[in-house]
Write a protein that holds these residues in place. Structure first.
Motif, PDB file in Angstrom:
ATOM      1  N   ILE A 231       0.713  -1.596   0.069  1.00  0.00           N
ATOM      2  CA  ILE A 231       0.181   0.109   0.738  1.00  0.00           C
ATOM      3  C   ILE A 231       0.850   1.177  -0.388  1.00  0.00           C
ATOM      4  O   ILE A 231       1.670   1.280   0.686  1.00  0.00           O
ATOM      5  CB  ILE A 231      -0.979   0.551   0.846  1.00  0.00           C
ATOM      6  N   GLY A 232       0.320   1.758  -1.093  1.00  0.00           N
ATOM      7  CA  GLY A 232       0.945   3.146  -1.493  1.00  0.00           C
ATOM      8  C   GLY A 232       0.843   4.882  -1.055  1.00  0.00           C
ATOM      9  O   GLY A 232      -0.682   4.756  -0.314  1.00  0.00           O
ATOM     10  N   ALA A 233       1.288   5.881  -0.640  1.00  0.00           N
ATOM     11  CA  ALA A 233       0.409   6.875  -0.892  1.00  0.00           C
ATOM     12  C   ALA A 233       2.032   7.790  -1.160  1.00  0.00           C
ATOM     13  O   ALA A 233       2.525   7.952  -1.055  1.00  0.00           O
ATOM     14  CB  ALA A 233       0.219   7.705   1.080  1.00  0.00           C
ATOM     15  N   ILE A 234       1.024   9.203  -1.348  1.00  0.00           N
ATOM     16  CA  ILE A 234       1.750  10.537  -1.808  1.00  0.00           C
ATOM     17  C   ILE A 234       1.319  11.191  -0.735  1.00  0.00           C
ATOM     18  O   ILE A 234       0.775  12.076  -0.195  1.00  0.00           O
ATOM     19  CB  ILE A 234       1.253  10.728  -3.182  1.00  0.00           C
ATOM     20  N   ALA A 235       2.583  11.550   0.285  1.00  0.00           N
ATOM     21  CA  ALA A 235       3.028  12.232   1.744  1.00  0.00           C
ATOM     22  C   ALA A 235       2.528  13.757   0.706  1.00  0.00           C
ATOM     23  O   ALA A 235       2.910  14.234  -0.324  1.00  0.00           O
ATOM     24  CB  ALA A 235       3.930  12.682   2.130  1.00  0.00           C
ATOM     25  N   GLU A 236       2.231  14.954   1.601  1.00  0.00           N
ATOM     26  CA  GLU A 236       2.156  16.310   1.539  1.00  0.00           C
ATOM     27  C   GLU A 236       3.520  16.501   1.137  1.00  0.00           C
ATOM     28  O   GLU A 236       4.363  15.442   1.215  1.00  0.00           O
ATOM     29  CB  GLU A 236       1.778  16.711   2.577  1.00  0.00           C
ATOM     30  N   PRO A 237       4.204  17.882   0.159  1.00  0.00           N
ATOM     31  CA  PRO A 237       5.089  18.210  -0.297  1.00  0.00           C
ATOM     32  C   PRO A 237       5.794  18.566   1.178  1.00  0.00           C
ATOM     33  O   PRO A 237       5.634  19.104   1.665  1.00  0.00           O
ATOM     34  CB  PRO A 237       5.072  19.988  -0.796  1.00  0.00           C
ATOM     35  N   LEU A 238       7.184  18.185   0.830  1.00  0.00           N
ATOM     36  CA  LEU A 238       8.112  18.480   2.336  1.00  0.00           C
ATOM     37  C   LEU A 238       9.116  19.583   1.903  1.00  0.00           C
ATOM     38  O   LEU A 238      10.034  19.180   0.979  1.00  0.00           O
ATOM     39  CB  LEU A 238       8.987  17.119   2.820  1.00  0.00           C
ATOM     40  N   TYR A 239       9.691  19.940   3.644  1.00  0.00           N
ATOM     41  CA  TYR A 239      11.113  20.783   3.566  1.00  0.00           C
ATOM     42  C   TYR A 239      11.327  20.439   4.948  1.00  0.00           C
ATOM     43  O   TYR A 239      10.769  20.632   5.385  1.00  0.00           O
ATOM     44  CB  TYR A 239      10.549  22.823   2.875  1.00  0.00           C
ATOM     45  N   VAL A 240      12.583  19.919   4.501  1.00  0.00           N
ATOM     46  CA  VAL A 240      12.173  19.480   5.857  1.00  0.00           C
ATOM     47  C   VAL A 240      13.849  20.884   6.594  1.00  0.00           C
ATOM     48  O   VAL A 240      14.902  21.140   5.690  1.00  0.00           O
ATOM     49  CB  VAL A 240      14.205  18.560   5.699  1.00  0.00           C
ATOM     50  N   GLY A 241      13.518  21.514   8.441  1.00  0.00           N
ATOM     51  CA  GLY A 241      14.062  23.206   8.492  1.00  0.00           C
ATOM     52  C   GLY A 241      12.958  23.226   7.651  1.00  0.00           C
ATOM     53  O   GLY A 241      12.113  23.790   8.101  1.00  0.00           O
ATOM     54  N   GLU A 242      13.533  24.855   8.884  1.00  0.00           N
ATOM     55  CA  GLU A 242      12.600  26.264   8.668  1.00  0.00           C
ATOM     56  C   GLU A 242      13.062  26.814   6.916  1.00  0.00           C
ATOM     57  O   GLU A 242      14.317  26.962   7.586  1.00  0.00           O
ATOM     58  CB  GLU A 242      12.682  26.994   9.728  1.00  0.00           C
ATOM     59  N   ALA A 243      11.858  27.224   6.670  1.00  0.00           N
ATOM     60  CA  ALA A 243      12.595  27.776   5.626  1.00  0.00           C
ATOM     61  C   ALA A 243      12.480  29.332   5.322  1.00  0.00           C
ATOM     62  O   ALA A 243      11.172  29.658   5.940  1.00  0.00           O
ATOM     63  CB  ALA A 243      11.172  27.497   3.671  1.00  0.00           C
ATOM     64  N   SER A 244      13.749  29.877   4.802  1.00  0.00           N
ATOM     65  CA  SER A 244      13.285  31.263   4.962  1.00  0.00           C
ATOM     66  C   SER A 244      12.275  31.389   3.158  1.00  0.00           C
ATOM     67  O   SER A 244      12.505  32.889   2.780  1.00  0.00           O
ATOM     68  CB  SER A 244      15.076  31.770   4.018  1.00  0.00           C
ATOM     69  N   TRP A 245      11.993  30.545   2.660  1.00  0.00           N
ATOM     70  CA  TRP A 245      10.931  31.085   1.655  1.00  0.00           C
ATOM     71  C   TRP A 245       9.472  30.825   1.414  1.00  0.00           C
ATOM     72  O   TRP A 245       9.229  29.550   2.485  1.00  0.00           O
ATOM     73  CB  TRP A 245      11.989  30.756   0.083  1.00  0.00           C
ATOM     74  N   ASP A 246       8.504  30.524   0.641  1.00  0.00           N
ATOM     75  CA  ASP A 246       7.596  30.295   1.126  1.00  0.00           C
ATOM     76  C   ASP A 246       6.899  29.096   0.578  1.00  0.00           C
ATOM     77  O   ASP A 246       7.132  29.164  -1.099  1.00  0.00           O
ATOM     78  CB  ASP A 246       6.284  31.854   0.004  1.00  0.00           C
ATOM     79  N   VAL A 247       7.046  27.608   1.127  1.00  0.00           N
ATOM     80  CA  VAL A 247       6.962  26.975   1.074  1.00  0.00           C
ATOM     81  C   VAL A 247       5.608  26.225   0.312  1.00  0.00           C
ATOM     82  O   VAL A 247       5.250  25.218   0.040  1.00  0.00           O
ATOM     83  CB  VAL A 247       7.823  25.985   1.121  1.00  0.00           C
ATOM     84  N   GLY A 248       4.409  27.303   0.803  1.00  0.00           N
ATOM     85  CA  GLY A 248       3.043  26.652  -0.487  1.00  0.00           C
ATOM     86  C   GLY A 248       2.939  26.424   1.367  1.00  0.00           C
ATOM     87  O   GLY A 248       3.303  25.797   2.145  1.00  0.00           O
ATOM     88  N   ALA A 249       1.365  26.410   1.232  1.00  0.00           N
ATOM     89  CA  ALA A 249       0.227  26.717   2.939  1.00  0.00           C
ATOM     90  C   ALA A 249       0.545  24.829   3.290  1.00  0.00           C
ATOM     91  O   ALA A 249       0.595  24.294   3.987  1.00  0.00           O
ATOM     92  CB  ALA A 249      -0.946  26.944   2.762  1.00  0.00           C
ATOM     93  N   ARG A 277       7.814  14.331  -1.968  1.00  0.00           N
ATOM     94  CA  ARG A 277       8.802  14.936  -3.039  1.00  0.00           C
ATOM     95  C   ARG A 277       9.353  16.462  -1.561  1.00  0.00           C
ATOM     96  O   ARG A 277       8.336  17.030  -0.827  1.00  0.00           O
ATOM     97  CB  ARG A 277       7.304  16.525  -4.004  1.00  0.00           C
ATOM     98  N   PHE A 278      10.083  17.070  -2.174  1.00  0.00           N
ATOM     99  CA  PHE A 278      10.317  18.481  -1.563  1.00  0.00           C
ATOM    100  C   PHE A 278      10.348  20.030  -2.293  1.00  0.00           C
ATOM    101  O   PHE A 278      11.119  19.450  -3.850  1.00  0.00           O
ATOM    102  CB  PHE A 278      11.943  17.536  -1.108  1.00  0.00           C
ATOM    103  N   ARG A 279       9.969  20.567  -1.670  1.00  0.00           N
ATOM    104  CA  ARG A 279      10.150  21.969  -2.032  1.00  0.00           C
ATOM    105  C   ARG A 279      11.392  22.315  -2.453  1.00  0.00           C
ATOM    106  O   ARG A 279      12.735  21.973  -1.270  1.00  0.00           O
ATOM    107  CB  ARG A 279       9.560  23.237  -1.786  1.00  0.00           C
ATOM    108  N   SER A 280      11.849  22.673  -3.618  1.00  0.00           N
ATOM    109  CA  SER A 280      12.823  23.515  -4.216  1.00  0.00           C
ATOM    110  C   SER A 280      13.063  24.389  -5.014  1.00  0.00           C
ATOM    111  O   SER A 280      12.606  24.699  -5.793  1.00  0.00           O
ATOM    112  CB  SER A 280      14.025  22.391  -4.552  1.00  0.00           C
ATOM    113  N   ARG A 281      14.619  25.491  -4.547  1.00  0.00           N
ATOM    114  CA  ARG A 281      14.220  26.388  -5.387  1.00  0.00           C
ATOM    115  C   ARG A 281      15.850  26.481  -6.622  1.00  0.00           C
ATOM    116  O   ARG A 281      15.757  27.319  -8.255  1.00  0.00           O
ATOM    117  CB  ARG A 281      14.519  27.729  -5.389  1.00  0.00           C
TER     118      ARG A 281
END
Length: 303
Positions: A231-249, A277-281
């Motif tokens: 059984i799989g699942a797609i997790a919410e987008p992730l960002y490890v640590g405190e982001a200094s930019w808007d990574v989305g609600a 999935r990780f947010r990234s610039r």
């Protein structure tokens, strides 16, 4: 994780991906391999019509070519088609492609399949869009035969029939590579339960998963299938640590222990593997996120 760059829908692609290419894919695949990720995934669209191009984009790398390329620069990470629209082609053609990929990668293929949703793709190649569910059911059955241990597989269905035709190389995995079924509709859940070795939900929220998992397990039990589905699942987008930019609600962000606690809830509802999935610039921020997740978050998730 689903690889970036190889599909660039506006729903999830980061801005930097538009200018990225093969070297970026290789570096990200190497990072996933180095840091112990279970699989990297590539999805499929054959041709995107103009009416959908603004939302979907037209950049969709071929999964067999992409995963074969990345198999050569990785050693351990598994290679998942998430998902291959196998109803677009004869199952013997898909079997030849994916058996070769399994052989070239040393037995690392996971064949993820789905019904597809773009009618123009089907019509362009003469495939049946309206009947794609039934076609996929039979295609999965045919692929099980064609990817099995027999060099001369045989299958007799309503649409596909073959016998006395040898295909080599054979897959490394025995009795065959696993087939995971993608999709979250009632038909897709039933298909995963009765025909799949695993289930790949397509973006279900956490509140929706327990009931669908329970239905899948019930259907398998009623059919007398003893082997549990992955059984799989797609997790919410992730960002490890405190982001200094808007990574989305919707992005899960914060300290590693907090992220791990949130992700452990998937296991509690019966999920065996989560796709992240990780947010990234930029690419390097993404590979840094992969490293941070593996080093500081995954260690809190348990075996």
């Amino acid at each position: 994780m689903q690889l970036p760059v190889q599909s660039q829908s506006t729903l999830y692609a980061e801005q930097w991906e538009a200018g990225a290419g093969p070297e970026d894919l290789r570096e990200i695949a190497r990072a996933a391999d180095r840091y112990g990720f279970a699989y990297i995934a590539c999805c499929e669209h054959l041709a995107v019509p103009r009416r959908l191009a603004d939302a979907m984009g037209t950049t969709w790398y071929d999964p067999v070519a992409t995963l074969s390329h990345l198999a050569a620069v990785t050693e351990r990470v598994r290679l998942l088609s998430h998902v291959a629209v196998v109803g677009l082609r004869h199952p013997l053609l898909s079997a030849k492609q994916y058996a070769t990929l399994d052989r070239l990668s040393g037995g690392r293929l996971i064949l993820g399949v789905g019904a597809g949703h773009v009618p123009e793709e089907f019509r362009a190649v003469g495939a049946d869009f309206e009947g794609r569910g039934a076609v996929l059911d039979e295609t999965v059955d045919a692929l099980k035969a064609a990817l099995g241990p027999e060099e001369f597989p045989a299958f007799e269905g309503e649409r596909f029939r073959f016998a006395g035709l040898g295909q080599a190389p054979r897959p490394v995995q025995t009795p065959r590579p696993p087939i995971w079924v993608g999709g979250s509709s009632p038909a897709a859940v039933r298909r995963a339960a009765l025909r799949g070795d695993g289930w790949l939900p397509q973006g279900d929220r956490r509140t929706e998963l327990p009931a669908k998992i329970a239905r899948l397990r019930r259907l398998r039990e009623e059919a007398g299938i003893e082997e549990p589905a992955e059984i799989g699942a797609i997790a919410e987008p992730l960002y490890v640590g405190e982001a200094s930019w808007d990574v989305g609600a919707r992005t899960l962000t914060g300290e590693p222990e907090q992220l791990a606690e949130s992700l452990r809830a998937y296991r509690a509802m019966g999920v065996d593997q989560i796709q992240v999935r990780f947010r990234s610039r930029v690419r390097d921020e993404l590979t840094d996120q992969i490293a941070a997740f593996a080093t500081h978050v995954a260690v809190h998730l348990g075996d």
